[in-house]
Design a protein around this motif. Structure first.
Motif, PDB file in Angstrom:
ATOM      1  N   VAL A  23      10.428  13.381  10.707  1.00  0.00           N
ATOM      2  CA  VAL A  23      11.671  13.032  10.001  1.00  0.00           C
ATOM      3  C   VAL A  23      11.832  13.961   8.814  1.00  0.00           C
ATOM      4  CG1 VAL A  23      11.783  10.587  10.630  1.00  0.00           C
ATOM      5  CG2 VAL A  23      10.454  11.276   8.630  1.00  0.00           C
ATOM      6  N   PHE A  24      13.102  14.100   8.354  1.00  0.00           N
ATOM      7  CA  PHE A  24      13.360  14.967   7.214  1.00  0.00           C
ATOM      8  C   PHE A  24      13.400  14.153   5.921  1.00  0.00           C
ATOM      9  CE2 PHE A  24      16.434  16.773   4.203  1.00  0.00           C
ATOM     10  CZ  PHE A  24      15.769  17.961   3.902  1.00  0.00           C
ATOM     11  N   VAL A  25      12.596  14.565   4.943  1.00  0.00           N
ATOM     12  CA  VAL A  25      12.651  13.948   3.614  1.00  0.00           C
ATOM     13  C   VAL A  25      12.916  15.067   2.624  1.00  0.00           C
ATOM     14  CG1 VAL A  25      11.368  12.661   1.863  1.00  0.00           C
ATOM     15  CG2 VAL A  25      10.980  12.172   4.279  1.00  0.00           C
ATOM     16  N   ASP A  59       3.217  13.332   6.108  1.00  0.00           N
ATOM     17  CA  ASP A  59       3.625  12.182   6.920  1.00  0.00           C
ATOM     18  C   ASP A  59       4.999  12.403   7.538  1.00  0.00           C
ATOM     19  OD1 ASP A  59       1.336  10.744   6.655  1.00  0.00           O
ATOM     20  OD2 ASP A  59       2.073   9.395   5.085  1.00  0.00           O
ATOM     21  N   ALA A  60       5.901  13.048   6.777  1.00  0.00           N
ATOM     22  CA  ALA A  60       7.253  13.293   7.282  1.00  0.00           C
ATOM     23  C   ALA A  60       7.191  14.201   8.501  1.00  0.00           C
ATOM     24  CB  ALA A  60       8.121  13.901   6.187  1.00  0.00           C
ATOM     25  N   LEU A 106       4.557  14.612  10.503  1.00  0.00           N
ATOM     26  CA  LEU A 106       3.922  13.853  11.586  1.00  0.00           C
ATOM     27  C   LEU A 106       4.932  12.935  12.280  1.00  0.00           C
ATOM     28  CD1 LEU A 106       0.407  12.726  10.302  1.00  0.00           C
ATOM     29  CD2 LEU A 106       0.905  13.683  12.558  1.00  0.00           C
ATOM     30  N   ALA A 107       5.717  12.219  11.446  1.00  0.00           N
ATOM     31  CA  ALA A 107       6.669  11.258  12.012  1.00  0.00           C
ATOM     32  C   ALA A 107       7.940  11.957  12.476  1.00  0.00           C
ATOM     33  CB  ALA A 107       6.999  10.188  10.981  1.00  0.00           C
ATOM     34  N   GLU A 152       0.871  -1.172   0.000  1.00  0.00           N
ATOM     35  CA  GLU A 152       0.000   0.000   0.000  1.00  0.00           C
ATOM     36  C   GLU A 152       0.906   1.219   0.000  1.00  0.00           C
ATOM     37  OE1 GLU A 152      -3.296   1.084  -0.897  1.00  0.00           O
ATOM     38  OE2 GLU A 152      -3.411  -0.972  -0.119  1.00  0.00           O
ATOM     39  N   VAL A 153       0.897   1.995  -1.071  1.00  0.00           N
ATOM     40  CA  VAL A 153       1.796   3.152  -1.133  1.00  0.00           C
ATOM     41  C   VAL A 153       1.047   4.425  -1.486  1.00  0.00           C
ATOM     42  CG1 VAL A 153       4.023   2.060  -1.603  1.00  0.00           C
ATOM     43  CG2 VAL A 153       2.386   2.336  -3.464  1.00  0.00           C
ATOM     44  N   ILE A 154       1.451   5.530  -0.855  1.00  0.00           N
ATOM     45  CA  ILE A 154       0.876   6.821  -1.226  1.00  0.00           C
ATOM     46  C   ILE A 154       1.737   7.422  -2.327  1.00  0.00           C
ATOM     47  CG2 ILE A 154      -0.349   7.399   0.890  1.00  0.00           C
ATOM     48  CD1 ILE A 154       2.170   8.828   1.853  1.00  0.00           C
ATOM     49  N   ARG A 197      13.944  16.109  -3.313  1.00  0.00           N
ATOM     50  CA  ARG A 197      14.310  15.183  -4.371  1.00  0.00           C
ATOM     51  C   ARG A 197      13.915  13.747  -3.998  1.00  0.00           C
ATOM     52  NH1 ARG A 197      20.386  14.720  -6.018  1.00  0.00           N
ATOM     53  NH2 ARG A 197      20.186  12.539  -6.644  1.00  0.00           N
ATOM     54  N   GLU A 198      14.193  13.432  -2.726  1.00  0.00           N
ATOM     55  CA  GLU A 198      13.865  12.088  -2.264  1.00  0.00           C
ATOM     56  C   GLU A 198      12.350  11.872  -2.314  1.00  0.00           C
ATOM     57  OE1 GLU A 198      16.224   9.536   0.906  1.00  0.00           O
ATOM     58  OE2 GLU A 198      14.980  11.086   1.839  1.00  0.00           O
ATOM     59  N   LEU A 223      10.457   8.929  -4.215  1.00  0.00           N
ATOM     60  CA  LEU A 223       9.531   8.037  -3.496  1.00  0.00           C
ATOM     61  C   LEU A 223       8.162   8.034  -4.170  1.00  0.00           C
ATOM     62  CD1 LEU A 223      10.344   9.007   0.231  1.00  0.00           C
ATOM     63  CD2 LEU A 223      10.840   6.800  -0.864  1.00  0.00           C
ATOM     64  N   ILE A 237       3.316  12.869   1.338  1.00  0.00           N
ATOM     65  CA  ILE A 237       4.596  12.393   1.866  1.00  0.00           C
ATOM     66  C   ILE A 237       5.153  13.430   2.850  1.00  0.00           C
ATOM     67  CG2 ILE A 237       7.001  11.826   1.271  1.00  0.00           C
ATOM     68  CD1 ILE A 237       5.958  10.679  -1.381  1.00  0.00           C
TER      69      ILE A 237
END
Lengths: 388, 315
Positions: free
Chosen positions: B243-245, B237-238, B240-241, B226-228, B248-249, B253, B234
């Motif tokens: 984390v750094f995205v 979610d980053a 919320l969690a 299951e992918v968004i 480019r990444e 993704l 994205i």
């Protein structure tokens, strides 16, 4: 010298697409002929066993021994191609090609009739391994001599050892030359008196296993064929010469799967032994690559995200973390498969030296119309635009 | 259906499908799954060359049986070798080498359509009657040849009116048409052309050959993920969690996710289309992203095969 696909369809006279089964050879052949026509050449594609929908698109509802011209409106809907561009297609009918050959080289209509009616011949023309390959080459020769085409693109039969067509003419000649069968060409029944014990034993063995009827068919065939080998031999030599001609280009088609690549490598090696250059290597069904991050790093990141998501108390944070972990796992999957495909291809790419190399990514649907062929053409001939 | 029950349905399982769909891989996975139930397995490889033994980390197969793994033996079964055997058994040993070496087999085989196939199937029948193993797996010839391969005994009955080969053909037909002795497992990929060809092959085999068809193996299915696909999601979610995205990444993704989602949809719709057109149960084997086929990967496929069979209702 580095070859290019543009040069191939603009200046090549004969283009032979080879590769193992299921790698998209027929589609590739059709695309190359279409691109030739779009550049103003009088082109024909010879297909062997196209999937039904592609065959229908090419107007090939059934086997046809003569090329049939495709309505311009179908292959050039925008009308942008030079007016001298033409596109024709043909689906090889092995048996009738062989029949034509027999009729041509027979010394009399009676001889032709005797051969065509022979049961052994009927089996050879339909089933002998190599016959299809030989007849593909034969058809190629005929189109070259009499067709007036500028560009002839040939698909090759999906044999396990895809280079069989190179040996096919010789193999047929060897069959006709077989010394045991030369003895069989003696008048019927006389073979039973031949002094050689070995031959007698052989015939008795064969008769025991399959019955005398079959042996008599074979004897009758070889007797009927007498006098025609010379014509076949000369023809085979001309076909071999044509294959070695500088206007003849070889396109190796593969997918990045390990087994297909191994077959392609074997192929490239065999062509090299025959002093034939591979002009282009076309790799179909390549998995796309997204960025350049290393799969192990991505996998670690996914694991870390999954671990902290597992530890999180807030369900919203938990879900967000798992969704991100899935995304990193997915990206890692594709980086892994892409690296592996690249590794598989290293050997064959090295072996084909200056060949043009083109990758066609996985397509959303199979190609079964001119729009689809054009799309593959764009991927092959204008890769920068498409990927940009 | 329990795996043991499936494995004891018929003594010979013919694995068939077009080239490149994973016939040999399926054969290996099936062999492993069957061996786990304690049954002895013999794999017969019709085409001389295949990657089968390499998957088990063993040297290439020969006409002599070889152990690939505990409970799994394998060997080749080529027409030339089968003919030598046949002549040998018929007391014609002295002539046999000459017959094969002179290329005469090619001529005889041409004179009698399906002769090579009959020799191979005749040998399979002999092994089956001898109960050479609890399950005999035949990795059938590729391409559309599967149908002509299985039809060969019928064609031969028309062409040859006398002799031991005719008897051989009749015996092979007996084996093929008895579901306790033999079934065919067809393999395909969840893609348009392979599905179309499989449907044609399946009908041809049922109508014209009369061999019983087992479940269809759909190979190369992407494991469902299951992918968004949306970069904004994205980014949310980053945050919320926590984390750094990088941008480019995030793009990579999203693009990879989109590709996965499209292919998953396409594969699911092809598998559905197959189910619509062919009322046979399906067993799905996963696409392997992570590594080349080796022993650990075969175990994964054998697990998937087992799960797939166990999910089927009892026939």
């Amino acid at each position: 010298m580095t070859h290019s696909l543009h040069d191939l369809v603009e200046h090549g006279h004969i283009v032979i697409c080879c590769g193992t089964g299921g790698v998209g050879k027929t589609t590739t052949a059709a695309v190359l002929a279409l691109e030739g026509a779009r550049r103003g050449r009088d082109a024909v594609v010879v297909t062997i066993d196209p999937a039904k929908r592609l065959a229908n698109a090419l107007g090939l509802a059934e086997l046809s021994n003569t090329a049939h011209e495709i309505d311009r409106a179908l292959w050039d809907p925008e009308g942008g191609a030079p007016s001298n561009g033409r596109l024709a297609a043909l689906m090889l009918d092995t048996k009738s090609t062989f029949d034509t050959l027999v009729t041509r080289y027979a010394e009399s209509p009676q001889q032709a009739e005797r051969i065509l009616a022979n049961r052994f011949y009927r089996n050879i023309s339909g089933a002998l391994s190599g016959t299809q390959e030989y007849m593909a080459m034969e058809k190629l020769h005929e189109l070259h001599e009499d067709g007036g085409y500028e560009l002839i693109v040939v698909d090759t039969p999906p044999t396990r050892h895809a280079l069989d067509f190179l040996d096919a003419p010789q193999r047929l000649l060897r069959l006709l030359d077989n010394h045991i069968f030369r003895l069989l060409m003696m008048p019927t029944r006389a073979y039973l008196r031949v002094a050689s014990v070995a031959v007698q034993m052989f015939l008795r063995t064969v008769s025991k296993v399959v019955g005398t009827e079959v042996v008599e068919d074979v004897v009758a065939f070889f007797r009927a064929f007498e006098g025609m080998e010379q014509g076949f031999r000369e023809r085979a030599e001309r076909v071999m010469k044509l294959l070695a001609d500088s206007g003849t280009r070889f396109v190796l088609v593969t997918t990045p799967r390990r087994d297909a690549v191994e077959e392609a490598e074997f192929f490239a090696q065999r062509l090299a032994e025959t002093s034939i250059d591979v002009d282009a290597l076309i790799v179909n069904r390549v998995h796309p690559r997204f960025g350049d991050e290393n799969p192990d790093g991505l996998r670690r990141r996914a694991a870390e995200l999954a671990a902290s998501a597992g530890a999180a108390a807030d369900p919203a944070v938990k879900d967000a973390g798992s969704r991100l972990a899935a995304l990193y796992d997915n990206l890692a999957d594709f980086q892994e498969i892409s690296e592996r495909e690249a590794t598989h291809l290293t050997g064959v790419q090295g072996r084909v030296g200056g060949a043009a190399i083109a990758h066609v990514p996985f397509l959303a649907t199979d190609v079964h119309d001119f729009e689809g062929l054009r799309e593959v053409g764009r991927l092959l001939f204008e890769p920068a635009e498409v990927r940009g | 259906m329990e795996l043991t029950r499936f494995c004891s349905t018929s003594r010979v399982v013919i694995v068939a499908g077009k080239g490149g769909v994973g016939k040999t891989t399926t054969t290996a996975a099936l062999a492993l799954a069957a061996a786990r139930t304690g049954m002895s397995v013999l794999i017969l490889e019709v085409e001389g060359k295949s990657g089968l033994s390499a998957m088990f980390g063993r040297p290439p197969l020969t006409y002599e049986e070889m152990e690939l793994a505990p409970g799994i033996r394998a060997r080749t079964l080529t027409p030339d070798e089968a003919l030598l055997d046949y002549l040998h058994n018929a007391g014609l040993r002295r002539i046999s080498k000459r017959l094969v070496n002179s290329g005469a087999l090619d001529v005889v085989a041409t004179a009698v359509p399906g002769m090579k196939d009959i020799l191979v199937l005749g040998k399979v029948k002999q092994l089956e009657l001898r109960r050479a193993a609890d399950v005999i797996l035949l990795d059938a010839p590729a391409a559309g040849h599967a149908v002509s391969f299985l039809l060969s005994p019928r064609g031969l009955l028309d062409a040859v009116r006398v002799g031991p080969i005719r008897k051989q053909a009749a015996d092979v037909i007996d084996m093929l048409s008895d579901p306790v002795r033999c079934q065919v497992v067809l393999v395909t990929l969840p893609e348009e052309t392979p599905v179309n060809e499989l449907v044609d092959t399946a009908f041809a085999i049922e109508d014209r050959v009369g061999v019983s068809l087992g479940p269809i193996v759909v190979n190369g299915c992407y494991p469902h993920l299951e992918v968004i696909e949306d970069e904004d999601e994205i980014e949310r979610d980053a945050q919320l969690a926590d984390v750094f995205v990088s941008e480019r990444e995030s793009r990579d993704l999203a693009r990879a996710a989109e590709f996965r989602a499209r292919r998953q949809e396409l594969q699911a719709s092809e598998a559905d289309r197959l189910a619509d057109r062919l009322p046979l149960p399906q067993v799905r084997l996963p696409f392997l992203f992570h590594a080349e086929l080796g022993r650990p990967e075969l175990d994964v496929l054998a697990d998937a095969f087992t799960t797939g069979i166990e999910a089927l209702p009892n026939a």
